[in-house]
Design a protein around this motif. Structure first.
Motif, PDB file in Angstrom:
ATOM      1  N   PRO A 363       5.726  16.649  76.725  1.00 16.57           N
ATOM      2  CA  PRO A 363       6.891  17.073  78.013  1.00 16.57           C
ATOM      3  C   PRO A 363       8.328  16.700  77.661  1.00 16.57           C
ATOM      4  CG  PRO A 363       5.097  15.748  78.834  1.00 16.57           C
ATOM      5  CD  PRO A 363       4.745  15.930  77.345  1.00 16.57           C
ATOM      6  N   LEU A 364       8.465  15.514  77.177  1.00 16.07           N
ATOM      7  CA  LEU A 364       9.752  14.930  77.069  1.00 16.07           C
ATOM      8  C   LEU A 364      10.352  15.826  75.966  1.00 16.07           C
ATOM      9  CD1 LEU A 364       9.003  11.158  77.360  1.00 16.07           C
ATOM     10  CD2 LEU A 364      10.068  12.499  78.941  1.00 16.07           C
ATOM     11  N   GLY A 365       9.796  16.081  74.905  1.00 19.50           N
ATOM     12  CA  GLY A 365      10.358  16.832  73.684  1.00 19.50           C
ATOM     13  C   GLY A 365      10.904  18.282  74.036  1.00 19.50           C
ATOM     14  N   LEU A 366       9.857  18.976  74.877  1.00 21.70           N
ATOM     15  CA  LEU A 366      10.246  20.283  75.197  1.00 21.70           C
ATOM     16  C   LEU A 366      11.386  20.294  76.303  1.00 21.70           C
ATOM     17  CD1 LEU A 366       6.510  21.522  75.219  1.00 21.70           C
ATOM     18  CD2 LEU A 366       8.433  22.352  73.675  1.00 21.70           C
ATOM     19  N   ALA A 367      11.256  19.127  77.161  1.00 20.68           N
ATOM     20  CA  ALA A 367      12.570  19.182  78.193  1.00 20.68           C
ATOM     21  C   ALA A 367      13.606  19.001  77.352  1.00 20.68           C
ATOM     22  CB  ALA A 367      12.300  18.061  79.055  1.00 20.68           C
ATOM     23  N   LEU A 368      13.706  18.024  76.469  1.00 20.23           N
ATOM     24  CA  LEU A 368      15.119  18.069  75.640  1.00 20.23           C
ATOM     25  C   LEU A 368      15.171  19.453  75.119  1.00 20.23           C
ATOM     26  CD1 LEU A 368      17.092  16.101  74.402  1.00 20.23           C
ATOM     27  CD2 LEU A 368      15.227  15.623  72.352  1.00 20.23           C
ATOM     28  N   ALA A 369      14.302  19.989  74.354  1.00 23.32           N
ATOM     29  CA  ALA A 369      14.598  21.329  73.649  1.00 23.32           C
ATOM     30  C   ALA A 369      15.340  22.351  74.503  1.00 23.32           C
ATOM     31  CB  ALA A 369      13.371  21.810  73.158  1.00 23.32           C
ATOM     32  N   SER A 370      14.796  22.232  75.876  1.00 20.51           N
ATOM     33  CA  SER A 370      15.457  23.282  76.830  1.00 20.51           C
ATOM     34  C   SER A 370      16.875  22.867  77.248  1.00 20.51           C
ATOM     35  CB  SER A 370      14.306  23.416  78.065  1.00 20.51           C
ATOM     36  OG  SER A 370      14.576  22.289  78.754  1.00 20.51           O
ATOM     37  N   VAL A 371      17.023  21.615  77.146  1.00 19.91           N
ATOM     38  CA  VAL A 371      18.452  21.122  77.573  1.00 19.91           C
ATOM     39  C   VAL A 371      19.499  21.359  76.320  1.00 19.91           C
ATOM     40  CG1 VAL A 371      20.123  19.235  78.102  1.00 19.91           C
ATOM     41  CG2 VAL A 371      17.792  19.456  79.301  1.00 19.91           C
ATOM     42  N   VAL A 372      18.908  21.275  75.243  1.00 15.62           N
ATOM     43  CA  VAL A 372      19.971  21.259  73.863  1.00 15.62           C
ATOM     44  C   VAL A 372      20.148  22.902  73.644  1.00 15.62           C
ATOM     45  CG1 VAL A 372      19.997  20.806  71.486  1.00 15.62           C
ATOM     46  CG2 VAL A 372      18.930  19.260  72.974  1.00 15.62           C
TER      47      VAL A 372
END
Length: 490
Positions: A363-372
């Motif tokens: 979840p953390l990595g996908l949250a990061l990707a959705s922001v970047v």
């Protein structure tokens, strides 16, 4: 149409409620009325019997045994795994409506046979359902007992166990405390937490075995299963013995239930005969036949874990991390998690740290990707990303499910890569964890917290980069359909 549904999953945290929300929305979109009972970690608020009576059809989206299935007897039933309730809720609603329309009405309906009690599964599917039922009931003991023990070590130091179990602590030699009333006075609050946590943790295998048998044979399987699990602990057979005891107990009770007794003996069969024969048979098999061989296998596994170092430990971290990221809270994820719990119970704390780091990463990595790179994600996925930060921080891997459901071919490889990186880095640093859950709340309990945080960051970045790269090179139709007006609102 008027529909009722039950959703449940092994942890009862995320999948259960996501499936309920998806079914409610799908029914609303199709113009139907639905009431959903979530049999989750917080317990179940039972459906109103009046709603069940009025219902035209029933939907089960469940990975564990649905409790009190008899309430729905005679109703058309659609059933499937909880992920189907999340990803294909509209299809399940449509199937339920079709079955309701095809069902006989009036007097014929009253004479209709009872609906099947659950999904029609093959042997592998049934085995998975039984095992996940046991895991579901065991997890609260894992979390409560493990975190209490870890907090006891934080407050009282690593030697606090010597005060309770006997040994040297702060220059004083203690005898094992045999009178529980002495614990608080002799060992303080840390000793009390250690003792209570230890008792809770000691119930893991019996509860696992008891509720595997419950999943197979209903309530009559609990006593033989729990007794078999206790024997597994006493002979040193551990988790492997608990799994075997639960399956054996369930099979024996299922066989005993096939015996047809006349009305005078029916009550005695359920209350006395089946528990008596079941407990003795399971105990005999575990003590005389298979307990010791399983104990030897468990000892070998423990020694193998303890002997892992260097490249071998990192490889184990890669494998467990990839498993944690594969189905995001599903059976493969749970196997890796239980492997970590088993290692924890055996005294190896590095595996649990690697497993938790890998489980926080998706979840953390996908949250990061959705922001970047927000343009690569739909508006709904970007909203899910905001919640995924919190879910990942609390070690709720299921926070990545909305992304995986929308785009599995790109997301699941990304979460597996990120989980593998996190697991490998954690094992390379030798980070250790005595608590089986908690996420960021238990970082103070971690041995080498710096290494654990590096593993978490590395896995999060790896997941995000992989997701961005795959979505950039191979855009999904949903991402291509995002309109410019939605992007302005970011």
């Amino acid at each position: 149409m008027k529909l009722v549904a039950v959703t449940s999953c092994p942890t009862g945290i995320a999948h259960t409620y996501m499936a309920a929300e998806a079914l409610e929305q799908a029914a609303k979109d199709a113009g139907h009325e639905i009431h959903v009972e979530t049999q989750g970690a917080a317990g179940a608020e039972a459906l109103d019997p009046a709603d069940i009576a009025r219902a035209d059809a029933v939907i089960f989206a469940a990975d564990v045994d649905v409790r009190d299935k008899d309430r729905f007897a005679g109703k058309p039933l659609v059933s499937g795994p909880v992920k189907r309730g999340i990803n294909h809720a509209a299809d399940m609603v449509a199937e339920a409506v079709a079955q309701a329309e095809a069902a006989p009405a009036g007097p014929a309906a009253a004479a209709a046979p009872a609906a099947p009690a659950g999904p029609r599964l093959g042997p592998g599917g049934k085995l998975r359902l039984w095992l996940m039922t046991g895991v579901s009931y065991m997890l609260p003991f894992v979390a409560a007992g493990g975190i209490l023990i870890a907090l006891a070590f934080v407050i009282g130091g690593a030697e606090i166990a010597n005060v309770v179990n006997g040994g040297e602590f702060q220059g004083t030699t203690y005898e094992a405390i045999t009178d529980p009333t002495q614990i608080l006075g002799q060992a303080g609050i840390a000793g009390l937490m250690f003792a209570i946590g230890g008792l809770a943790f000691s119930m893991l295998v019996p509860i696992l075995a008891g509720f595997i048998a419950f999943g197979m044979a209903d309530r009559m399987g609990i006593a033989p299963g729990v007794v078999g699990g206790l024997i597994a602990v006493n002979v040193g057979a551990g988790f492997l013995g608990g799994l075997a005891a639960g399956l054996i107990a369930g099979a024996i009770v299922m066989a005993l239930k096939l015996i047809k007794a006349n009305q005078a003996f029916a009550g005695i069969m359920r209350i006395v005969i089946i528990p008596l024969v079941g407990v003795f048979a399971v105990g005999f098999i575990m003590l005389v036949l298979i307990g010791q061989p399983i104990a030897d296998a468990q000892a070998w596994l423990t020694d193998w874990l303890a002997g892992l170092s260097g490249v071998n430990a990192v490889l184990l971290g890669v494998i467990l991390g990839a498993m944690m990221g594969f189905d995001l809270g599903g059976p493969v994820n749970k196997v890796a998690y239980l492997f970590g719990v088993g290692a924890l119970a055996s005294g190896d704390f590095t595996v649990m740290a690697a497993v938790m780091a890998a489980g926080m990463v998706p979840p953390l990595g996908l949250a990061l990707a959705s922001v970047v790179r927000p343009k690569l994600f739909t508006q709904a996925e970007r909203q899910s990303g905001k919640a995924a930060w919190l879910l990942g921080a609390f070690f709720i891997t299921e926070g990545a499910i909305p992304f995986a459901a929308a785009d599995p071919l790109r997301v699941i490889p990304s979460t597996m890569v990120g989980g593998a990186v996190a697991g490998a880095v954690s094992m390379a640093f030798g980070a250790s964890l005595r608590a089986p859950h908690g996420g960021i709340w238990v970082i103070p309990l971690i041995g080498d917290p710096g290494g654990f945080i590096v593993a978490l960051l590395a896995g999060t970045v790896a997941t995000g980069l992989c997701a961005v790269a795959l979505k950039t090179a191979w855009k999904s139709k949903a991402a291509q359909a995002v309109d410019d007006s939605a992007l302005v609102t970011i």
